[in-house]
Design a protein around this motif. Structure first.
Motif, short mmCIF file in Angstrom:
data_model
loop_
_atom_site.label_atom_id
_atom_site.label_comp_id
_atom_site.label_asym_id
_atom_site.label_seq_id
_atom_site.Cartn_x
_atom_site.Cartn_y
_atom_site.Cartn_z
N LEU A 119 22.14 -26.21 29.96
CA LEU A 119 22.15 -24.67 30.02
C LEU A 119 22.76 -24.05 28.86
CD1 LEU A 119 21.98 -21.94 31.89
CD2 LEU A 119 24.29 -22.82 32.98
N LEU A 120 22.03 -23.22 28.13
CA LEU A 120 22.55 -22.58 27.12
C LEU A 120 22.60 -20.98 27.62
CD1 LEU A 120 23.23 -21.89 24.05
CD2 LEU A 120 20.81 -21.70 23.83
N LEU A 121 24.03 -20.47 27.37
CA LEU A 121 24.32 -19.08 27.57
C LEU A 121 24.45 -18.40 26.44
CD1 LEU A 121 27.31 -19.74 30.08
CD2 LEU A 121 24.82 -19.54 30.71
N ALA A 126 23.99 -18.03 16.70
CA ALA A 126 24.47 -19.66 17.24
C ALA A 126 23.77 -20.12 18.14
CB ALA A 126 26.06 -19.60 17.39
N GLY A 127 23.29 -19.25 19.12
CA GLY A 127 22.62 -19.58 20.35
C GLY A 127 21.11 -20.05 19.93
N ARG A 128 20.60 -19.63 19.00
CA ARG A 128 19.22 -20.02 18.43
C ARG A 128 19.27 -21.53 18.02
NH1 ARG A 128 18.41 -14.95 16.96
NH2 ARG A 128 18.85 -15.57 14.93
N MET A 129 20.35 -21.58 17.08
CA MET A 129 20.70 -22.95 16.64
C MET A 129 20.61 -23.98 17.72
SD MET A 129 23.58 -25.16 16.22
CE MET A 129 24.80 -24.18 16.14
N MET A 130 21.67 -23.61 18.54
CA MET A 130 21.88 -24.66 19.72
C MET A 130 20.56 -24.87 20.58
SD MET A 130 25.37 -23.43 21.25
CE MET A 130 26.84 -22.86 20.20
N ALA A 131 19.95 -24.00 20.73
CA ALA A 131 18.59 -24.15 21.68
C ALA A 131 17.50 -24.99 20.74
CB ALA A 131 17.86 -22.74 21.74
N GLN A 140 15.52 -30.54 28.69
CA GLN A 140 15.13 -29.64 29.99
C GLN A 140 16.15 -28.38 29.81
OE1 GLN A 140 11.99 -30.12 31.00
NE2 GLN A 140 12.14 -31.65 29.83
N LEU A 141 15.58 -27.25 28.86
CA LEU A 141 16.51 -26.29 28.44
C LEU A 141 16.40 -24.92 29.19
CD1 LEU A 141 18.65 -25.41 26.48
CD2 LEU A 141 16.72 -24.86 24.81
N THR A 142 17.37 -24.59 29.91
CA THR A 142 17.43 -23.22 30.49
C THR A 142 18.46 -22.35 29.48
OG1 THR A 142 17.21 -24.20 32.61
CG2 THR A 142 17.91 -21.82 32.49
N ILE A 143 17.73 -21.00 29.21
CA ILE A 143 18.52 -20.34 28.30
C ILE A 143 18.99 -18.89 29.23
CG2 ILE A 143 18.67 -18.86 26.29
CD1 ILE A 143 16.45 -20.71 25.19
N GLN A 170 12.84 -22.50 29.55
CA GLN A 170 12.69 -21.33 30.26
C GLN A 170 13.96 -20.28 30.13
OE1 GLN A 170 13.31 -21.52 34.40
NE2 GLN A 170 14.97 -23.21 34.39
N LEU A 171 13.58 -19.30 30.25
CA LEU A 171 14.48 -17.94 29.85
C LEU A 171 14.88 -17.25 31.23
CD1 LEU A 171 12.84 -16.32 27.10
CD2 LEU A 171 14.91 -17.15 26.89
#
Length: 281
Positions: A119-121, A126-131, A140-143, A170-171
């Motif tokens: 889960l990325l908040l 920085a968030g795009r890098m983590m994603a 399995q990434l939830t943003i 998924q967003l």
């Protein structure tokens, strides 16, 4: 003659970057200064063009994307995320943008499961890098974001799905986050000093996560981390990431090399310095 480096952003507040870079310059035997450069949004472009006396600088919120058109080229590290947090002035005067956040981030989460249910908040620079790193690892990434319909976010999700077909992306709006996660990554500024009472998601979401990484380093223990620890969930804050990316920046600027032992010691020193600042604001 002392070389000049700095940090651009707005607002900068109580940044640890001058403390870290001064210590790193000492370790590297470098005669250099490091200044905080709070650039007003309405004049940022002109102010950057006027920074001819600086051999390099770091970039923080909200300029990691906005600075890109002002640069002559992007290193692959920055092109990969379309975000810049480090700029080097080349000997011919041209400007190259880099991203050292990734080095710090991967070091900080090395003991966590980046390829699991993540889960990325937030999804800024920085968030795009983590994603991207989570998708690279097959997560399995939830943003979680405020507005998942923003074109730049839907474009990022589409790119990640195509580039990393083993990952799921998924967003979701913050209020619709549900399910269990192996790792929560916070890239938002919610909970940062001086608004330390903030938390980006409710306690119920935090309790469904196996581990928490908060990129915020001030305070050392954010509200998000406190709630996770109360639930017995392992946490890591942003100081390790900050130290590692700062060391990487100095490697780019003048070829510095630092040992893991030196950087671990500097992380402890920085945390102690931060505690002193909090005790005597």
């Amino acid at each position: 003659m002392s070389e000049a480096y700095g940090l651009i952003g707005h607002p900068l507040g109580h940044s640890m970057s001058p403390f870290l870079h001064k210590a790193l310059f000492a370790l590297g035997g470098k005669d250099a200064s490091y200044r905080l450069l709070d650039l007003a949004p309405e004049t940022m472009e002109q102010q950057v063009q006027d920074m001819t006396g600086y051999l390099g600088w770091n970039v923080t919120i909200p300029y990691k994307e906005r600075i890109i058109p002002l640069l002559d080229r992007l290193d692959p590290s920055a092109a990969r995320y379309n975000a810049v947090n480090c700029v080097r002035r080349e000997p011919d005067g041209t400007l190259t943008g880099y991203n050292t956040d990734c080095t710090g981030f991967l070091h900080a989460v090395r003991d966590f499961s980046l390829g699991g249910r993540v889960l990325l908040l937030g999804c800024g620079g920085a968030g795009r890098m983590m994603a991207t790193e989570a998708a690279t690892a097959g997560a399995q990434l939830t943003i979680g974001v405020r507005n998942p319909e923003k074109p730049e976010l839907t474009a990022l999700a589409a790119h990640l799905r195509k580039a990393y077909p083993a990952a799921g992306v998924q967003l979701l709006p913050f209020g619709e986050i549900s399910g269990d996660f192996d790792l929560l990554l916070n890239s938002t500024p919610v909970g940062m000093f001086p608004h330390t009472e903030g938390c980006p998601v409710p306690d119920a979401v935090i309790r469904r996560c196996g581990a928490v990484f908060d990129a915020i380093y001030n305070p050392e223990q954010t509200r998000l981390m406190e709630l996770a620890r109360q639930a017995g969930i392992p946490t890591v804050g942003g100081m390790d990431m900050l130290v590692q990316q700062a060391a990487c920046a100095q490697e780019i600027w003048y070829g510095a090399q630092f040992s893991e032992a030196d950087l671990a010691a500097l992380t402890r020193q920085a945390q102690a310095q931060l505690a002193r600042q909090e005790a005597h604001p």
